[in-house]
Design an enzyme around this catalytic site. Sequence first.
Site, PDB file in Angstrom:
ATOM      1  N   GLN A  21       7.044  19.925  10.711  1.00  0.00           N
ATOM      2  CA  GLN A  21       6.897  19.629   9.293  1.00  0.00           C
ATOM      3  C   GLN A  21       5.536  20.060   8.760  1.00  0.00           C
ATOM      4  O   GLN A  21       5.062  19.541   7.750  1.00  0.00           O
ATOM      5  CB  GLN A  21       7.106  18.129   9.040  1.00  0.00           C
ATOM      6  N   LYS A  37       7.633   7.093  12.790  1.00  0.00           N
ATOM      7  CA  LYS A  37       6.256   7.347  13.231  1.00  0.00           C
ATOM      8  C   LYS A  37       5.263   6.355  12.629  1.00  0.00           C
ATOM      9  O   LYS A  37       4.343   5.910  13.317  1.00  0.00           O
ATOM     10  CB  LYS A  37       5.841   8.774  12.894  1.00  0.00           C
ATOM     11  N   THR A  38       5.422   6.012  11.350  1.00  0.00           N
ATOM     12  CA  THR A  38       4.485   5.083  10.720  1.00  0.00           C
ATOM     13  C   THR A  38       4.590   3.705  11.368  1.00  0.00           C
ATOM     14  O   THR A  38       3.579   3.046  11.631  1.00  0.00           O
ATOM     15  CB  THR A  38       4.744   4.986   9.216  1.00  0.00           C
ATOM     16  N   ASP A  95      -2.859   9.862  11.277  1.00  0.00           N
ATOM     17  CA  ASP A  95      -1.474  10.140  10.870  1.00  0.00           C
ATOM     18  C   ASP A  95      -1.366  11.588  10.387  1.00  0.00           C
ATOM     19  O   ASP A  95      -2.353  12.171   9.922  1.00  0.00           O
ATOM     20  CB  ASP A  95      -1.077   9.177   9.756  1.00  0.00           C
ATOM     21  N   GLU A  96      -0.174  12.176  10.483  1.00  0.00           N
ATOM     22  CA  GLU A  96       0.101  13.539   9.994  1.00  0.00           C
ATOM     23  C   GLU A  96      -0.908  14.542  10.563  1.00  0.00           C
ATOM     24  O   GLU A  96      -1.455  15.386   9.834  1.00  0.00           O
ATOM     25  CB  GLU A  96       0.082  13.568   8.454  1.00  0.00           C
ATOM     26  N   ARG A 151      15.284  15.540   4.425  1.00  0.00           N
ATOM     27  CA  ARG A 151      15.087  14.500   3.412  1.00  0.00           C
ATOM     28  C   ARG A 151      16.389  13.747   3.168  1.00  0.00           C
ATOM     29  O   ARG A 151      16.369  12.663   2.568  1.00  0.00           O
ATOM     30  CB  ARG A 151      14.626  15.100   2.072  1.00  0.00           C
TER      31      ARG A 151
END
Length: 613
Positions: A241, A33-34, A210-211, A564
């Site tokens: 998330q 995503k980044t 973002d997020e 993770r």
Amino acid sequence: MEQNNNRLNDRQQEAVDHGNGPILIAAGAGSGKTKTLTTRLMKIIERGVNPANIIAITFTNKAANEMRNRIENLKLKIENLFIGTFHSLGVRILKEEAKLLGRNAYFTIYDNDDSLSLIRQILKQLDISKEAANPIKLQNKFSSIKNELIAPKEYLEPQLIHLFNKYEQALRENNAFDFDDLIEKPVRLFEDHPEILTKYQNRFQQVLVDEYQDINTSQYRLIRLLAEKHQNISVVGDDAQSIYRFRGSDFRNFLNFEQDWPKAKIVKLEQNYRSTANIINAASALIKKNSMQTPKTLWTDNEAGDPIWVVKAYDADEEARYVARNILTMTNNNDNKKQGLVIGHSHGHSETTAILYRTNAQSRAIEQSLIMNQIPYKIFGGLRFYQRKEVKDILAGLRVASNPKDSVSIDRLEKTFPKKITGELIGELQRLGEKLSILELINYFLENTNYFDHLGKKFDNVKERTENINELIVFAGTFKSLPEFLERVLLLQANDMPANESLNANRYTLNPVHLMSIHLSKGLEFDQVYVMGCNEGLLPHQMSYGSLDEIEEERRLMYVAMTRARKRLCLTFTHIPSRFVYEIPPELTEFADLSGNKNNLPNEEDSYIEDTW
């Protein structure tokens, strides 16, 4: 397993190439995503948009720096491009508009401690006792008013509205803003001064966030106001998330994006580049149980990899011993899988390992086992167990009971509590040291210091500190004598900071193991991950039992923990396994009971799992 640095997949490219207008990029875990958001930012500039007309908003300075670094790696130097946090954007706006809020551009920003000190000053000036108005509770209420954009009269009791107004007046007089003001005050400015809003809408014609699943009410309103004129808003996030409800985040802002922006384009990033197929399939099966979500089908081209190991231990100490032993065995290139108790294959010393837990109190047992096995570790976002204030306070009381001449412990108690308490407390502890058991001494200390009230007046995380106290009590209860207990604690603390390299060889040949709560692990990744305490009542936490929304957030927490892991994932539990363990397809798991009594996970109906909402 990582994505090629230069090539975008089709969905990523689709998101990058989208022209003007709103777009939601629903990005699954490990889907790049980044990279996608950064590349889209560069594409917008390539289309001719002035960098000064773009803002890219992140939640942390770390994320902002990562985005800047990616741009710099492309050999591009772009002046006047804002990449930063919500709060840094707020500071920029307030510096320009401070006069409208009764400040000048050289204002001070108060952190939580500064804010709390100001509230205490106000209470002292008004001669209001801490019992009549708890400063920490007041601070939390004032913070909620600002973060949720609530009118004080709708949230506060009449007698507290006056205190809120006094607090706001004091901030103005001090030429200061508190941390919550950095977002709330720009929103109020935009709503009260349309000409100011128009100025910033014309300046910031492209908004990237973002997020997005983690935004709270004031952040949501700030973004909505800035973007509503040009409607060029690009947001990326993953509702699966969203785990920060306790901080005020509301993932429904993510789910409602299409309602807020009817012309929005939706792009789903579903290819995972981080984890093995078994980990992705297990996590995907788990999160599909949630009813409120943006459905995604996460997939990967990575190999199937090892099964998800599910390990049952008798108690937290056996659980911790297993994890420490397993880390040593694998790191020492021992491929022994005797009794099915070693996960995966040997891999040498270069891989990264994380141990995750639901509550910080759980770190006590695993810290102890890592220390005893001379395995180096780092705790993220917190103190080591025996360095936590509440633990040190109780230990000081026990040390005085064991050794009445311990002046260091006496000094700590005298600095912690008022004289009217310590005068009798110290004398009684010295007298009772040989008469009471360890648990009786701890109980005496807690009762005669009103310790939980003491914590409540000083800290806003009393629940977490109480969990640490309970964990200390459980551990202390395993010892027959007070000196034996204190000796063990002392040795643990001494071994925790080795002075002699030759006696601690493992510490210098192993990578440090990363210990952290699941909440702090979000955004990180490791080769192997142990999720400890996958018990019913712990994950999901028993405090969530009364609400379907909270159970679903606990499931998202488990999803974050699982995703993770790059290569290997181990879930450990004691007593009753978490309902989430049963939601993982059994063909993806391998079960081990450390007692050797069972070869399979207990039937779910044999475990006491009851939905109570």
